[in-house]
Design an enzyme around this catalytic site. Structure first.
Site, PDB file in Angstrom:
ATOM      1  N   LYS A   1      44.032  45.992  31.365  1.00  0.00           N
ATOM      2  CA  LYS A   1      43.523  45.292  32.559  1.00  0.00           C
ATOM      3  C   LYS A   1      42.002  45.230  32.538  1.00  0.00           C
ATOM      4  CE  LYS A   1      41.893  49.011  34.828  1.00  0.00           C
ATOM      5  NZ  LYS A   1      40.599  49.173  35.533  1.00  0.00           N
TER       6      LYS A   1
ATOM      7  N   THR B   1      41.052  44.829  39.568  1.00  0.00           N
ATOM      8  CA  THR B   1      39.835  44.794  38.758  1.00  0.00           C
ATOM      9  C   THR B   1      39.394  43.379  38.397  1.00  0.00           C
ATOM     10  OG1 THR B   1      41.188  45.184  36.797  1.00  0.00           O
ATOM     11  CG2 THR B   1      40.107  47.082  37.765  1.00  0.00           C
TER      12      THR B   1
END
Length: 320
Positions: free
Chosen positions: A185, A242
């Site tokens: 991620k 994120t």
């Protein structure tokens, strides 16, 4: 159980704050003696502004108090974790060691939980991961995380010991999925930052997140992870957070790349190293991971933003 934290950065300190409010003894170790002295005297950490450090939290620049703890949270960068484990192996045997970093070791192509098992086999290795920012945890805002441990019974012990009023832990035995979700991620967050920084817009970022998630799944499944892990907190949940907030260092790094601006070299950006590791892994496993490859090329200067965009947009049309 006495809890220790290795690492005096924002995330390690935030975990210490949250745990100290629910536990009697939390020890935080940091290698910077001046920073430790400030935390003791002023009950503040410059890396976590506006947060008062509880009196139930103690600080040390010496390692002995850390090694006296039953559970040690390793809030140090993934690329330095192996050195720490190797150097202090004799003191870490038999402990519960919980990696709180996200990334892939460039030398061995392994994640943090696997690294603990390989270097300190007599310890109980685990990983704490999921969608979380240090500031939110320190302020007691509701946060849900994954505790991943191969040993189901040990995972249940850690889940109970590390859950707090505001920090809810869900457990899994799929450490590979948790490792790769947390690492990959960060790569996608860099790409999302580049997308916004270069002025491509919100729709382009949404498309990138959507196409990035299958890339994460491809590598995870090829590595032996479970599909449900990547769809959970340590995968999809962390990806969304994120890729959409400038609280993320990786996202801010991507913004700077997209804008052609310099970025603070003192800020840890795990996604850059992870992208290069993934580029190697994808080639070895014969996997198609175009976004990860482009991020790796961008971060090591092999391409520029316009060329990277053209490479992605010129890919063959296909079914979703």
């Amino acid at each position: 159980m006495k809890i220790g934290i290795a690492g005096g950065g924002a995330f390690g300190t935030a975990l210490g704050v949250a745990l100290a409010l629910d536990h009697n003894e939390v020890v935080l170790w940091a290698r910077n003696a001046d920073a430790v002295a400030t935390m003791r005297a002023e009950r503040t950490n410059a890396r976590l502004p506006g947060v008062a450090l509880p009196q139930t939290m103690t600080f040390s620049a010496a390692l002995e108090p850390l090694f006296a703890c039953d559970i040690i949270l390793l809030a140090i960068p993934a690329q330095t974790l192996r050195d720490f484990l190797t150097t202090h192996k004799a003191h870490l045997d038999g402990k519960y060691l919980v990696a709180c970093c996200k990334g892939i070791d460039l030398t061995r192509m392994t994640g943090p939980a696997s690294m603990i098992r390989n270097v300190v086999p007599d310890a109980i290795g685990a990983m704490l991961t999921g969608p979380s920012f240090a500031a939110d945890i320190a302020r007691g805002l509701p946060t849900a995380l994954t505790i991943a441990c191969n040993d189901e019974a040990a995972g249940a012990i850690l889940q109970t010991a590390l859950s707090t009023t505001g920090m809810r832990l869900y457990r899994t035995t799929d450490t590979i999925g948790a490792e790769l979700g947390g690492a990959l991620k960060n790569v996608m967050a860099i790409a999302a930052g580049v997308t916004i920084g270069a002025g491509f817009g919100e729709s382009a970022r949404a498309a990138l997140i959507t196409r990035g998630f299958p890339e994460m799944q491809r590598l995870a499944m090829a590595s032996g992870a479970r599909t449900d892990t990547l769809a959970g907190l340590s995968g999809f949940g962390d990806l969304v957070l994120t890729c959409t907030s400038d609280q993320s260092r990786n996202y801010r790094y991507g913004l700077a790349l997209g804008r052609g601006e310099d970025f603070d070299v003192g800020t840890t950006v795990e996604g850059a190293a992870t992208a290069r590791a993934v580029r190697q892994l994808a080639a070895k496993l014969d996997l198609d991971m175009p976004i990860c490859r482009v991020v790796a090329d961008l971060t090591d200067g092999q391409t520029d933003v316009p060329t990277a965009l053209n490479a992605l947009l010129s890919r063959p049309l296909k079914e979703e």
